[in-house]
Scaffold this active site. Structure first.
Site, PDB file in Angstrom:
ATOM      1  N   ASP A 195      44.610  54.780  13.768  1.00  0.00           N
ATOM      2  CA  ASP A 195      45.711  55.601  13.248  1.00  0.00           C
ATOM      3  C   ASP A 195      45.230  56.588  12.181  1.00  0.00           C
ATOM      4  OD1 ASP A 195      48.511  56.233  13.066  1.00  0.00           O
ATOM      5  OD2 ASP A 195      48.602  55.105  11.192  1.00  0.00           O
ATOM      6  N   HIS A 216      42.077  61.476  10.727  1.00  0.00           N
ATOM      7  CA  HIS A 216      42.145  62.093   9.400  1.00  0.00           C
ATOM      8  C   HIS A 216      40.870  61.864   8.577  1.00  0.00           C
ATOM      9  CE1 HIS A 216      46.184  62.405  10.719  1.00  0.00           C
ATOM     10  NE2 HIS A 216      46.621  61.237  10.304  1.00  0.00           N
ATOM     11  N   GLY A 243      59.861  67.017  24.670  1.00  0.00           N
ATOM     12  CA  GLY A 243      60.233  66.048  23.626  1.00  0.00           C
ATOM     13  C   GLY A 243      61.165  66.723  22.629  1.00  0.00           C
ATOM     14  N   LYS A 289      50.714  55.322  -3.319  1.00  0.00           N
ATOM     15  CA  LYS A 289      50.453  56.364  -2.327  1.00  0.00           C
ATOM     16  C   LYS A 289      49.541  57.397  -2.977  1.00  0.00           C
ATOM     17  CE  LYS A 289      51.034  59.549   0.941  1.00  0.00           C
ATOM     18  NZ  LYS A 289      50.480  59.487   2.279  1.00  0.00           N
ATOM     19  N   GLY A 308      63.355  64.660  20.364  1.00  0.00           N
ATOM     20  CA  GLY A 308      62.660  63.583  19.637  1.00  0.00           C
ATOM     21  C   GLY A 308      62.578  63.797  18.132  1.00  0.00           C
ATOM     22  N   ASP A 328      45.854  67.774  13.891  1.00  0.00           N
ATOM     23  CA  ASP A 328      45.599  66.698  12.932  1.00  0.00           C
ATOM     24  C   ASP A 328      46.269  67.197  11.676  1.00  0.00           C
ATOM     25  OD1 ASP A 328      44.521  65.276  10.712  1.00  0.00           O
ATOM     26  OD2 ASP A 328      42.924  64.542  12.009  1.00  0.00           O
ATOM     27  N   HIS A 329      47.402  66.623  11.304  1.00  0.00           N
ATOM     28  CA  HIS A 329      48.206  67.277  10.262  1.00  0.00           C
ATOM     29  C   HIS A 329      47.492  67.320   8.906  1.00  0.00           C
ATOM     30  CE1 HIS A 329      49.502  63.200   9.134  1.00  0.00           C
ATOM     31  NE2 HIS A 329      49.948  63.700   8.000  1.00  0.00           N
ATOM     32  N   LEU A 345      59.851  64.006  16.133  1.00  0.00           N
ATOM     33  CA  LEU A 345      58.899  65.000  15.623  1.00  0.00           C
ATOM     34  C   LEU A 345      59.523  66.398  15.642  1.00  0.00           C
ATOM     35  CD1 LEU A 345      55.911  65.536  14.702  1.00  0.00           C
ATOM     36  CD2 LEU A 345      55.508  66.226  17.065  1.00  0.00           C
TER      37      LEU A 345
HETATM   38  C1  BG6 Z   1      49.949  59.556  10.373  1.00  0.00           C
HETATM   39  C2  BG6 Z   1      49.927  58.092  10.677  1.00  0.00           C
HETATM   40  O1  BG6 Z   1      48.996  60.244  11.156  1.00  0.00           O
HETATM   41  O2  BG6 Z   1      49.670  59.775   9.005  1.00  0.00           O
HETATM   42  C3  BG6 Z   1      50.874  57.327   9.781  1.00  0.00           C
HETATM   43  O3  BG6 Z   1      50.280  57.875  12.026  1.00  0.00           O
HETATM   44  C4  BG6 Z   1      50.628  57.654   8.339  1.00  0.00           C
HETATM   45  O4  BG6 Z   1      50.753  55.924   9.994  1.00  0.00           O
HETATM   46  C5  BG6 Z   1      50.595  59.149   8.123  1.00  0.00           C
HETATM   47  O5  BG6 Z   1      51.664  57.071   7.567  1.00  0.00           O
HETATM   48  C6  BG6 Z   1      50.194  59.496   6.709  1.00  0.00           C
HETATM   49  O6  BG6 Z   1      50.296  60.877   6.530  1.00  0.00           O
HETATM   50  P1  BG6 Z   1      50.581  61.507   5.115  1.00  0.00           P
HETATM   51  O7  BG6 Z   1      50.602  62.983   5.354  1.00  0.00           O
HETATM   52  O8  BG6 Z   1      51.900  60.950   4.639  1.00  0.00           O
HETATM   53  O9  BG6 Z   1      49.460  61.055   4.230  1.00  0.00           O
END
Ligand code: BG6
Length: 495
Positions: A239, A244, A11, A347, A14, A181-182, A16
């Site tokens: 999602d 998360h 990828g 946010k 891409g 898992d970021h 990412l």
């Molecule tokens: C991702 C989701 O894992 O996390 C997105 O797929 C979401 O839909 C995003 O917007 C949010 O991440 P962060 O780091 O901006 O809070």
């Protein structure tokens, strides 16, 4: 210490790779974690030359805000020269022979000792094919490490997640698989353990005797943007909650690990997730609410069903709120309220720990002698965009009598401090290079999280929702508030 390794990125053309992987690798290079002994092979179907690939990598660094100034430097060009492009069809076994030849050549050229990191920045349906070809076509080396990094979604329910896991675990052992898992790469999330276990005043109060409830809010102000295709198959539950939110809940409710390292932490997180009450379908209906955004009050933002690429009768959730119950001994019975949604008022990612009220009536109004009600102590952990803590305490209000008012002790990271914090991907790639799995999701965590979420999905799939049911710019449907008011509580974050 610098690490040596060959990265093979599937990828490579891409989004990412462009937005996250190339800039993160560059920062590791700038900081000296990668020096001369590394190379990157980018693969994808389209035919690119190495020169074109180098330009793309330089642009990716330039577009990544922090590094704009530096892209034309000698350093960036030297960095890009470590990148090689190989046009590749992941389904075609013969293509892996070319890939292996290039990999072996680069291994020798850069003296990489057989260390390989395979990054699957592609749709999960390709994970099984790629990993089995990597094995069959002998790309996996004998002398170095072989690590597979994969991205969510790990399936769409327990069954498909298990199939996916089985398909990669035929070629890679669990300790070679790094599931990203970021959120686990975010500084304040990593700091939860330090806060809980590194402070007497917190650790001695972090239990069912003192905590009334915990609230986890992952609110986004943006809508679905250009991702309707994916989102229509996922929704907020898959999602955000399955991954998360469940990861955060496990860090908040786990018992203290004997040592803060990958294996002890994993055991405690798995135990914590296993000890979250698995609801019946009826319980899930009662304890979870869903929502989908409509227009905003001024009708300037489209409703979800009017977004490009969504179904006009879509039943997909863009909002979830629910109550989870921990049965871990320390927090036995403590409710953890969670919520996430798109197009919310603001946010913010934050955790509110609401302590039990002090049971005392010693304070009285001077005028009428009525007992003064005290407010709850609340510890708020700010994850993003603010990072820091607020502790709400009751204090005497500065007047002649003895009134009581809350004050907020506040700590926030400064913009300068925040700028020094590594981005989640930079940190996670570095961890994978070092073989440190502390901040990656284990299969036992992922699978349990799916089981917890599958019941909620089942409850929802059994009846149509009356969508849209919240205005863009609000904090979700009123059912989400009732979830708490029915328990005599309120959401702490309520803009
Ligand atoms: C991702 C989701 O894992 O996390 C997105 O797929 C979401 O839909 C995003 O917007 C949010 O991440 P962060 O780091 O901006 O809070």
């Amino acid at each position: 210490m610098d690490q040596r390794a060959l990265f093979i990125i599937f990828g490579g053309t891409g989004d990412l790779a462009y937005r996250k992987l190339y800039p993160s690798l560059f920062r590791l290079y700038e900081k000296g974690y990668l020096k001369e002994n590394f190379a990157v092979i980018g693969t994808a179907r389209r035919p690119w030359s190495d020169d074109h690939f180098h330009e793309v990598v330089l642009n990716a660094i330039a577009d990544d805000g922090r590094d704009v100034e530096r892209t034309n430097t000698e350093l960036a060009r030297k960095f890009a020269s470590h990148f090689y492009y190989q046009s590749h069809n992941v389904d075609d076994a013969e293509h892996y022979v070319n890939l292996k030849n290039l990999a072996d050549k680069l291994d020798a050229k850069y003296e990489l000792n057989g260390n390989r990191v395979y990054y699957l920045a592609m749709a999960p349906r390709f994970f099984g094919t790629i990993s089995s070809h990597l094995k069959d076509q002998n790309l996996l080396t004998e002398n170095g490490f072989n690590r597979l990094i994969i991205e969510k979604p790990f399936g769409r329910d327990y069954k498909t997640a298990k199939e996916l896991n089985d398909s990669v675990s035929g070629s890679f052992a669990e300790d070679q698989i790094f599931r990203i898992d970021h959120y686990l790469g975010k500084e304040p999330i990593q700091s939860i353990a330090a806060l809980r276990f590194g402070n007497q005043i917190i650790s001695s109060l972090w239990n069912k005797e003192h905590i009334d409830n915990i609230q986890v809010t992952l609110a986004e102000s943006l809508g679905v943007e250009e991702r309707a295709g994916y989102y229509e198959t996922a929704g907020a539950l898959r999602d955000m909650v399955q991954n998360h939110i469940m990861q955060i809940v496990s860090l908040l409710t786990m018992e203290k690990p004997d040592v803060y390292d990958a294996s002890h932490l994993r055991d405690k997180k798995v135990e914590a997730l296993n000890n979250i009450q698995l609801y019946s379908v009826d319980e899930a209906k009662k304890n979870f609410v869903r929502g989908q955004y409509g227009e905003d009050a001024n009708q300037t933002q489209a409703s979800y069903r009017d977004e490009e690429g969504t179904d006009e009768h879509s039943q997909i959730d863009t909002f979830v709120a629910g109550k989870l119950i921990s049965h871990n001994p320390t927090l036995e019975g403590v409710p953890v309220y969670v919520r996430t949604g798109k197009r919310l008022a603001k946010k913010t990612t934050q955790i509110n720990v609401v302590f039990k009220n002090v049971d005392t009536d010693i304070f009285h109004n001077v005028e009428d002698n009525d007992a003064i009600g005290l407010q709850d102590n609340v510890l708020t952990i700010y994850i993003e965009p603010e990072m820091g803590y607020t502790l709400k305490l009751n204090t005497k209000y500065g007047n002649q009598g003895y009134n009581i008012n809350p004050v907020h002790l506040r700590y926030r990271k400064t913009p300068e401090e925040k700028a020094k914090i590594p981005d989640a991907y930079e940190r996670l790639i570095h961890d994978a290079l070092r073989g440190d799995k502390t901040n990656f999701a284990h299969w036992h965590e992922v699978s349990r999280a799916w089981k917890l979420v599958d019941v909620i999905r089942e409850a929802w799939d059994s009846e149509d929702a009356n969508f849209p049911n919240y205005e863009s710019g609000s904090m979700g449907p009123k059912d989400a508030d009732e979830l708490l008011t029915n328990d005599g509580r309120n959401w702490v974050f309520n803009p």
